[in-house]
Design an enzyme around this catalytic site. Structure first.
Site, PDB file in Angstrom:
ATOM      1  N   ASP A  86       0.838  -1.210   0.000  1.00 52.90           N
ATOM      2  CA  ASP A  86       0.000   0.000   0.000  1.00 52.90           C
ATOM      3  C   ASP A  86       0.868   1.252   0.000  1.00 52.90           C
ATOM      4  O   ASP A  86       1.865   1.320   0.728  1.00 52.90           O
ATOM      5  CB  ASP A  86      -0.836   0.042   1.286  1.00 52.90           C
ATOM      6  N   LYS A 116      -0.654  -0.351  -4.183  1.00 52.21           N
ATOM      7  CA  LYS A 116      -2.098  -0.109  -4.157  1.00 52.21           C
ATOM      8  C   LYS A 116      -2.348   1.321  -3.702  1.00 52.21           C
ATOM      9  O   LYS A 116      -1.680   1.794  -2.774  1.00 52.21           O
ATOM     10  CB  LYS A 116      -2.801  -1.095  -3.222  1.00 52.21           C
ATOM     11  N   GLU A 185     -14.191  -2.372  -1.258  1.00 52.18           N
ATOM     12  CA  GLU A 185     -14.368  -2.556   0.187  1.00 52.18           C
ATOM     13  C   GLU A 185     -15.714  -2.011   0.655  1.00 52.18           C
ATOM     14  O   GLU A 185     -16.060  -0.845   0.375  1.00 52.18           O
ATOM     15  CB  GLU A 185     -13.213  -1.855   0.941  1.00 52.18           C
TER      16      GLU A 185
HETATM   17  O1  KIV Z   1      -4.759  -1.925   4.287  1.00 55.75           O
HETATM   18  C1  KIV Z   1      -5.383  -2.971   4.047  1.00 55.75           C
HETATM   19  O2  KIV Z   1      -5.230  -3.996   4.731  1.00 55.75           O
HETATM   20  C2  KIV Z   1      -6.309  -2.958   2.932  1.00 55.75           C
HETATM   21  C3  KIV Z   1      -7.276  -4.107   2.835  1.00 55.75           C
HETATM   22  C4  KIV Z   1      -8.425  -3.878   3.740  1.00 55.75           C
HETATM   23  C5  KIV Z   1      -7.744  -4.309   1.441  1.00 55.75           C
HETATM   24  O3  KIV Z   1      -6.323  -2.044   2.171  1.00 55.75           O
END
Ligand code: KIV
Length: 257
Positions: A86, A116, A185
């Site tokens: 992320d 992401k 989500e």
């Molecule tokens: O940060 C995370 O774990 C996520 C998931 C909920 C998809 O973005």
């Protein structure tokens, strides 16, 4: 596996399973479970670092933990799950140049093969298209986007017509920009179904019903270890109580010996 190979899973109706991890132990567990994707999500802010939201986590935190996760993998690089990291809050909402620099830092200093990002605001779309052109695969994330909780809260999204249409339109535009997959989500199941049908890229749901091409879960929630369990993740066992009781028993018995 490369991110671009994931689309085959959808074509072959092979359900994609993704789990989060935050250190080498959770990385090893996620890999040995057979998950196709391991996400080092910014949820590690809460499940691992004790913050109340995902906002405080830093780029250095994400890199440090992504490296710990990949050190937990046992398979050779070809057989490991697809590792995705992320981009934390304000590392991609701050202009394309900085975003490329930060995403590049993730890709250059970890084994992550994709990043992401949340949302589809115009600034985020610019960044997504630039990252993809620069050779950095991007997974999108729509619906409940925890990095926007100060504006949107942590409630289900897509429940009124305006929000429903916006999420659908955003999903189409993220595919057009070149995202290789899309996390949905906490949105209504029927909205997730409409998106799944319209998109060629796989949709990966969490709290979005059963019609997505895959499912993703925060592993700590699944194992019943989180302090605040989201309403859309039923734990598979009461890990906190089970492990807590086992440790209490051990401490009590160790004192006696
Ligand atoms: O940060 C995370 O774990 C996520 C998931 C909920 C998809 O973005």
């Amino acid at each position: 596996m490369l991110p671009s190979e994931l689309v085959k899973y959808k074509k072959n109706s092979h359900k994609i399973i993704a789990l989060t991890a935050w250190d080498s132990i959770s990385g090893a567990l996620a890999e040995s479970s057979g998950a196709d994707i391991v996400l080092v999500g910014d949820s590690l802010a809460m499940v691992c670092l004790g913050y109340k939201s995902t906002l405080p986590v830093t780029l250095d935190n994400m890199i440090y933990h992504t490296n710990a996760v990949s050190r937990g993998f046992r398979e050779g690089i070809e057989d490991q799950p697809l590792l995705v990291c992320d981009m934390p809050f304000l590392t991609y909402q701050c202009g394309d140049d900085k975003a490329v620099e930060y995403a590049g830092k993730i890709i250059k200093s970890t084994y992550a093969k994709a990043v992401k990002v949340e949302g589809a605001e115009p600034e985020v779309k610019n960044v997504i298209s630039r990252l993809i052109r620069m050779g950095i695969p991007v997974m999108g994330h729509l619906g409940l986007t925890p990095q926007s909780y100060l504006n949107l809260g942590l409630k289900k999204q897509g429940e009124n017509l305006e929000s429903h249409e916006k999420i659908k339109k955003d999903a189409l535009s993220l595919e057009k920009l070149g995202c290789f997959s899309l996390v949905l989500e906490h949105i209504p199941e029927l909205l997730a179904k409409e998106i799944q049908v319209e998109l060629e890229i796989p949709t990966i749901g969490i709290g979005a019903g059963n019609f997505c091409d895959g499912q993703i879960r925060v592993t700590a929630d699944l194992l019943g270890l989180s302090d605040k369990q989201p309403p859309f993740c039923r734990p598979i066992f009461d890990g906190k109580k089970y492990l807590g009781d086992k440790l209490k028993d051990w401490v009590a018995s160790a004192r006696l010996n």
